[in-house]
Design a protein around this motif. Structure first.
Motif, short mmCIF file in Angstrom:
data_model
loop_
_atom_site.label_atom_id
_atom_site.label_comp_id
_atom_site.label_asym_id
_atom_site.label_seq_id
_atom_site.Cartn_x
_atom_site.Cartn_y
_atom_site.Cartn_z
N GLN A 62 1.13 1.13 4.89
CA GLN A 62 2.42 0.83 5.79
C GLN A 62 3.61 0.46 5.09
O GLN A 62 4.62 0.88 5.07
CB GLN A 62 2.06 0.07 6.94
CG GLN A 62 1.11 0.74 7.79
CD GLN A 62 0.84 -0.36 8.90
OE1 GLN A 62 1.29 -1.49 9.07
NE2 GLN A 62 0.01 0.10 10.12
N LYS A 63 3.30 -0.77 4.17
CA LYS A 63 4.46 -1.07 3.25
C LYS A 63 4.81 -0.12 2.25
O LYS A 63 6.05 -0.13 1.97
CB LYS A 63 3.60 -2.52 2.79
CG LYS A 63 3.65 -3.50 3.76
CD LYS A 63 3.25 -4.86 2.99
CE LYS A 63 3.19 -5.85 4.11
NZ LYS A 63 4.05 -6.94 3.96
N ILE A 64 3.91 0.65 1.62
CA ILE A 64 4.19 1.76 0.77
C ILE A 64 5.23 2.53 1.26
O ILE A 64 6.32 2.85 0.69
CB ILE A 64 3.14 2.34 0.10
CG1 ILE A 64 2.32 1.38 -0.84
CG2 ILE A 64 3.53 3.83 -0.70
CD1 ILE A 64 0.89 1.87 -1.49
N PHE A 65 4.82 3.08 2.54
CA PHE A 65 5.76 3.86 3.38
C PHE A 65 7.04 3.38 3.70
O PHE A 65 8.13 3.98 3.31
CB PHE A 65 5.12 3.97 4.79
CG PHE A 65 5.56 5.32 5.62
CD1 PHE A 65 5.00 6.57 5.19
CD2 PHE A 65 6.69 5.12 6.23
CE1 PHE A 65 5.52 7.95 6.10
CE2 PHE A 65 7.43 6.31 7.17
CZ PHE A 65 6.85 7.60 6.76
N TYR A 66 7.25 1.99 3.81
CA TYR A 66 8.47 1.15 4.17
C TYR A 66 9.27 1.04 3.14
O TYR A 66 10.25 1.29 2.72
CB TYR A 66 8.45 0.12 4.76
CG TYR A 66 9.39 -0.80 5.33
CD1 TYR A 66 10.46 -0.28 5.64
CD2 TYR A 66 9.47 -2.12 4.98
CE1 TYR A 66 11.53 -0.92 6.20
CE2 TYR A 66 10.50 -2.85 5.19
CZ TYR A 66 11.59 -2.45 6.05
OH TYR A 66 12.74 -3.16 6.19
#
Length: 165
Positions: A62-66
């Protein structure tokens, strides 16, 4: 000259918008991360929907996506400001010079359109079924930004005529 000035100022306005977006995302990371987190978790979609297998649970993913969205916004911001400076420098130059000066701004606006269309309206709304959420649904804002940026790109793309002395 008036139309050229409008183009230059609108690119500056988009540059300012993205500067504030990036500033907010970097200085208040958790606020917008919560939005992305819930969209990717699909935790507010219709109960019992058959698309839940698409949800992304690992926080790192999720953090990589964001972070990818933020990087996309940073690149868009830089290209906007480079485009603004080039357009401003070419504002009184011949048409072909002003046309060439549009390139970074066209790239910035295209990246922006792709972000709203691909990341939000396609991946977020359709793949992660964001449209089903009453709480974590950014479709209206994404469409609004897509429309604003598209109109500015259309205006910017209008061909230049030779300026009269």
């Amino acid at each position: 000259m008036t139309l050229r000035l409008a183009k230059v100022l609108l690119i500056a306005a988009i540059g300012l918008f993205y500067t504030l977006v990036v500033f907010n995302n970097l200085t208040d990371y958790s606020s917008n991360y919560e939005f992305v987190h819930h969209v990717l978790l699909m935790d507010s979609t219709f109960p019992g929907n058959h698309g839940m297998w698409r949800a992304i649970h690992p926080v790192l993913a999720q953090k990589i996506f964001y972070d990818g969205i933020i990087a996309w916004e940073i690149l868009t911001t830089i290209l906007c400001w480079v485009g603004y400076v080039q357009l401003l420098r070419a504002i009184r130059k011949p048409s072909e010079v002003f046309e060439r000066a549009k390139r970074p701004a066209v790239c910035a606006l295209t990246l922006s359109l792709l972000m709203w269309l691909v990341a939000f309206l396609t991946v977020g709304a359709e793949w992660f079924l964001m449209w089903q959420s009453k709480i974590w649904n950014g479709q209206e804002a994404a469409f609004r930004m897509f429309a604003v940026v598209a109109l500015i790109l259309i205006l910017l793309a209008l061909p230049e005529r030779e300026m009269q002395p």
